[in-house]
Write a protein that holds these residues in place. Structure first.
Motif, PDB file in Angstrom:
ATOM      1  N   SER A  83       0.853  -1.186   0.000  1.00 17.58           N
ATOM      2  CA  SER A  83       0.000   0.000   0.000  1.00 17.58           C
ATOM      3  C   SER A  83       0.885   1.231   0.000  1.00 17.58           C
ATOM      4  N   GLN A  84       0.438   2.277  -0.673  1.00 13.25           N
ATOM      5  CA  GLN A  84       1.196   3.530  -0.651  1.00 13.25           C
ATOM      6  C   GLN A  84       0.569   4.449   0.389  1.00 13.25           C
ATOM      7  N   ALA A  85       1.431   5.066   1.226  1.00 16.87           N
ATOM      8  CA  ALA A  85       0.940   5.878   2.339  1.00 16.87           C
ATOM      9  C   ALA A  85       1.898   7.036   2.612  1.00 16.87           C
ATOM     10  N   ILE A  86       1.475   7.893   3.544  1.00 17.90           N
ATOM     11  CA  ILE A  86       2.347   8.937   4.080  1.00 17.90           C
ATOM     12  C   ILE A  86       2.318   8.824   5.598  1.00 17.90           C
ATOM     13  N   ILE A  87       3.322   9.393   6.256  1.00 12.82           N
ATOM     14  CA  ILE A  87       3.332   9.425   7.722  1.00 12.82           C
ATOM     15  C   ILE A  87       2.335  10.485   8.161  1.00 12.82           C
ATOM     16  N   LYS A  88       1.420  10.108   9.035  1.00 14.32           N
ATOM     17  CA  LYS A  88       0.415  11.049   9.522  1.00 14.32           C
ATOM     18  C   LYS A  88       0.735  11.519  10.935  1.00 14.32           C
ATOM     19  N   ASP A  89       1.294  10.628  11.760  1.00  9.94           N
ATOM     20  CA  ASP A  89       1.594  11.002  13.145  1.00  9.94           C
ATOM     21  C   ASP A  89       2.705  10.116  13.683  1.00  9.94           C
ATOM     22  N   MET A  90       3.525  10.685  14.555  1.00  7.61           N
ATOM     23  CA  MET A  90       4.598   9.931  15.206  1.00  7.61           C
ATOM     24  C   MET A  90       4.607  10.283  16.685  1.00  7.61           C
ATOM     25  N   GLN A  91       4.926   9.280  17.509  1.00  5.89           N
ATOM     26  CA  GLN A  91       5.056   9.509  18.949  1.00  5.89           C
ATOM     27  C   GLN A  91       6.452   9.102  19.374  1.00  5.89           C
ATOM     28  N   PHE A  92       7.095   9.980  20.155  1.00  7.36           N
ATOM     29  CA  PHE A  92       8.445   9.729  20.635  1.00  7.36           C
ATOM     30  C   PHE A  92       8.450   9.633  22.148  1.00  7.36           C
ATOM     31  N   HIS A  93       9.388   8.843  22.694  1.00 10.74           N
ATOM     32  CA  HIS A  93       9.558   8.740  24.137  1.00 10.74           C
ATOM     33  C   HIS A  93      10.018  10.107  24.639  1.00 10.74           C
ATOM     34  N   PRO A  94       9.425  10.612  25.733  1.00 10.52           N
ATOM     35  CA  PRO A  94       9.768  11.972  26.185  1.00 10.52           C
ATOM     36  C   PRO A  94      11.221  12.149  26.649  1.00 10.52           C
ATOM     37  N   LEU A  95      11.861  11.094  27.101  1.00 12.27           N
ATOM     38  CA  LEU A  95      13.242  11.222  27.588  1.00 12.27           C
ATOM     39  C   LEU A  95      14.281  10.764  26.577  1.00 12.27           C
ATOM     40  N   THR A  96      14.035   9.618  25.940  1.00  9.89           N
ATOM     41  CA  THR A  96      15.050   9.041  25.058  1.00  9.89           C
ATOM     42  C   THR A  96      14.907   9.495  23.604  1.00  9.89           C
ATOM     43  N   GLU A  97      13.785  10.181  23.276  1.00 10.55           N
ATOM     44  CA  GLU A  97      13.516  10.615  21.899  1.00 10.55           C
ATOM     45  C   GLU A  97      13.385   9.441  20.930  1.00 10.55           C
ATOM     46  N   GLN A  98      13.219   8.234  21.456  1.00  9.62           N
ATOM     47  CA  GLN A  98      13.067   7.040  20.626  1.00  9.62           C
ATOM     48  C   GLN A  98      11.645   7.005  20.057  1.00  9.62           C
ATOM     49  N   LEU A  99      11.523   6.633  18.775  1.00 11.54           N
ATOM     50  CA  LEU A  99      10.215   6.510  18.141  1.00 11.54           C
ATOM     51  C   LEU A  99       9.474   5.337  18.783  1.00 11.54           C
ATOM     52  N   ILE A 100       8.263   5.608  19.327  1.00 13.05           N
ATOM     53  CA  ILE A 100       7.533   4.530  20.014  1.00 13.05           C
ATOM     54  C   ILE A 100       6.250   4.116  19.289  1.00 13.05           C
ATOM     55  N   HIS A 101       5.767   4.948  18.338  1.00  8.72           N
ATOM     56  CA  HIS A 101       4.575   4.579  17.578  1.00  8.72           C
ATOM     57  C   HIS A 101       4.497   5.453  16.339  1.00  8.72           C
ATOM     58  N   ILE A 102       3.974   4.893  15.248  1.00  9.79           N
ATOM     59  CA  ILE A 102       3.843   5.652  14.008  1.00  9.79           C
ATOM     60  C   ILE A 102       2.521   5.311  13.323  1.00  9.79           C
ATOM     61  N   ASP A 103       1.858   6.338  12.809  1.00 12.13           N
ATOM     62  CA  ASP A 103       0.597   6.167  12.074  1.00 12.13           C
ATOM     63  C   ASP A 103       0.830   6.535  10.617  1.00 12.13           C
ATOM     64  N   PHE A 104       0.307   5.709   9.720  1.00 13.91           N
ATOM     65  CA  PHE A 104       0.384   5.964   8.284  1.00 13.91           C
ATOM     66  C   PHE A 104      -1.015   6.181   7.744  1.00 13.91           C
ATOM     67  N   LEU A 105      -1.145   7.062   6.757  1.00 10.00           N
ATOM     68  CA  LEU A 105      -2.420   7.310   6.099  1.00 10.00           C
ATOM     69  C   LEU A 105      -2.336   6.775   4.675  1.00 10.00           C
ATOM     70  N   LEU A 106      -3.261   5.882   4.339  1.00 14.87           N
ATOM     71  CA  LEU A 106      -3.327   5.290   3.007  1.00 14.87           C
ATOM     72  C   LEU A 106      -3.656   6.369   1.981  1.00 14.87           C
ATOM     73  N   LEU A 107      -2.926   6.376   0.865  1.00 11.88           N
ATOM     74  CA  LEU A 107      -3.162   7.366  -0.182  1.00 11.88           C
ATOM     75  C   LEU A 107      -4.215   6.867  -1.158  1.00 11.88           C
ATOM     76  N   ASP A 108      -5.064   7.790  -1.577  1.00 16.91           N
ATOM     77  CA  ASP A 108      -6.056   7.526  -2.603  1.00 16.91           C
ATOM     78  C   ASP A 108      -5.798   8.543  -3.707  1.00 16.91           C
ATOM     79  N   GLU A 109      -5.557   8.087  -4.930  1.00 19.86           N
ATOM     80  CA  GLU A 109      -5.214   8.971  -6.042  1.00 19.86           C
ATOM     81  C   GLU A 109      -6.282  10.026  -6.319  1.00 19.86           C
ATOM     82  N   LYS A 110      -7.524   9.769  -5.881  1.00 19.17           N
ATOM     83  CA  LYS A 110      -8.620  10.693  -6.168  1.00 19.17           C
ATOM     84  C   LYS A 110      -8.900  11.662  -5.019  1.00 19.17           C
TER      85      LYS A 110
END
Length: 194
Positions: free
Chosen positions: A69-96
């Motif tokens: 599936s083709q998508a874009i990053i919609k949201d990211m969550q980082f750990h408040p102390l380590t700045e490590q990526l802890i969750h990521i949301d992708f939004l599915l692209l629709d050509e129309k």
């Protein structure tokens, strides 16, 4: 626009304990939404590094269970102390369907105001743009070749075919201000004339 490919593994259990275990294994819990159903999966944190830690916007080809599936990053969550990526949301692209994403601003040319000692101030490094996926650009070029001291380029001055900039029209993208050295030189020149 550039495209980047990642592959993920479907998540059997969706919960805090499962997400914590995935992070311990160097994986990031992820969700792909925008289609008929949400897809919960995990992806290697190392695979995401080139997409997350860059100012460049990418379309992402996500392969989960053999389905791409083709998508874009919609949201990211980082750990408040380590700045490590802890969750990521992708939004599915629709050509129309048009999507709104932030695209980096690329300054081009040389400002005559800077040449005479003015200070270049870039207030907006990205612009929010709404368009169909096929019409999005890698960056938006803004020419500073005509910027004298005290002048600026506003959002309303940028027009792009098939793209709608959603920032406030009166927002300043870049300006040339009087630097301290230039102000001092002008004061000395004015006092020398008397």
């Amino acid at each position: 626009m550039k495209s980047f490919a990642i592959s993920g593994s479907p998540r059997e259990n969706v919960g805090k304990r499962d997400a914590k275990e995935l992070r311990y294994q160097g994986l990031v819990p992820a969700v792909l939404y925008g289609g008929a159903t949400q897809t919960h999966f995990s992806v290697s944190a190392a695979d995401l590094r080139n997409v997350v830690y860059t100012p460049v916007v990418h379309f992402i080809d996500i392969t989960v269970d053999g389905v791409t599936s083709q998508a874009i990053i919609k949201d990211m969550q980082f750990h408040p102390l380590t700045e490590q990526l802890i969750h990521i949301d992708f939004l599915l692209l629709d050509e129309k369907k048009p999507i709104t994403i932030e695209i980096p601003v690329k300054l081009t040319g040389t400002s005559p105001g800077v040449k005479v000692g003015g200070k270049l101030v870039q207030k907006l490094r990205k612009l929010r743009v709404k368009a169909l996926p096929k019409d999005h650009l890698d960056n938006i070029e803004v020419s500073i070749s005509a910027l004298e001291v005290g002048k600026s380029v506003k959002v309303s001055e940028i027009s792009l075919p098939n793209l709608a900039i959603t920032n406030a029209q009166e927002d300043t993208i870049v300006s040339v201000t009087t630097s301290r050295a230039l102000r001092q030189a002008e004061q000395e020149a004015a006092s020398g004339k008397k």
